[in-house]
Design a protein around this motif. Sequence first.
Motif: not given
Length: 441
Positions: A291-312
């Motif tokens: 995501l840090s390298n998707c600099c043109n992103l306009e719309w982001l949805s993350i649902v039921r993806c068990h990352l089990n940690g931080e999202l920074e």
Amino acid sequence: MGNFVPGIVSRVDHCHPRISSHQIEPLTILAFRAISEHIRRCKVFDRKLIANGRFQLLSILLCGVIHAKGITWEDRCKLCCILICGVISDYIHHGPIDAKESAIDLLGDLPEDVLCTIFSKLPLEEAVRTSAVSRKWRYLWMLCSKLSFDGNTVCGKNNYEKRMYTLMFTRIVDRVLEQYRGKLVEELAIKIELNWMLVEHLDNWVRFAVSSRTKALVFDLAREQRQPPGCHDRYKFPFELLDEDSICRLQKLHLSFVDFQPPMHFSGFPNLRKLDLSIVSVNGKDIQHMLSNCCNLEWLSIVRCHLNGELEVNGPLPHLLYLKIASCRLTNIAFHAVNLATFEYRGLAVPIDLSKSSELKCANIWYYGDTLEHTITVLANVLINVQHLTLDTACEPPKIPCLMHYRCKFSQMTYLQLRLVYMEEFNILSLVSFVRSAPFI
């Protein structure tokens, strides 16, 4: 004429009770029918003008106006427009045609870019049906550059046992894609419940997307029944099939029930505009780096993806307008998105850092596992400029009920919807403090 008309009038009244009940003079109808006969016999109009579509266009425009205005039968002036359209329609349909004159296909003669725009507005199955119009139209549906295959639409829902259902679906998709071989396809969407028979076909469809210069790829493979925890039989997304051009070209990616494991040196999709991940197995560090390298992103949805940690996500996302995170088992959320306008979150009470999102206007929060006091404290530091807030929260009782002071933290808020669930005695003072902190509701 005086003796002739009453007889006709009585006959029309008898045959068309709906006309007589609306008090429409049958003489008006007969007059326009007479015009229609005159047109057919005397050829008053130039057939070339009609063949070029001018009268048809007039009819369409008049009917469009009539439909938009919602006219009543009592309005005789507008009724004339309907009758004129009827006359023109009669002439076009019944008028004499020279045997040497070939029928002109008005839509088929349109420029290809116009036809492409028309077909792009149709669902694929509707576009394919146009092949029955004529031989000339047999392959016009292939101008449609967006291909969407839904198993329930292609094969019918629950009409076949699973193996036959999958076999029929793959054969249909393969046949259509074969017709498109070598052509530009802007979007390829596949929606079907995953099973082991699909894996090889899915790989082939990714190859097709790469060779067809596809900009949008949708693989919705989620099963209809909710999956139990620990279910790992997802489709492994084949990063190895993507080349540098396809990675740079991709603008929309929607993956559901997929194992998403980017290679070690994968640097993201530089031109990706929309990313939708649902029930996707992905490592937290991988998704952060991507995501840090998707600099043109306009719309982001993350649902039921068990990352089990931080999202920074430390890399700036200056174009991100919409962010949704739901049921992802996170410990921390942080985004650098200065133009973020809408934020949706559903999950446990965790620290959220959107301090750089000064344009955030709408928020929909489903927060549980905390007291209302602490929830408000967290949101006050996140939603500084929010105008519309919907808050669902399961409130735990505070250890020390008190009237807190939030110093007008929600000074921009004009709309607030609260849905509070509490198992024990509720501290109304917390709610009073919340409302006082938003004076412009």
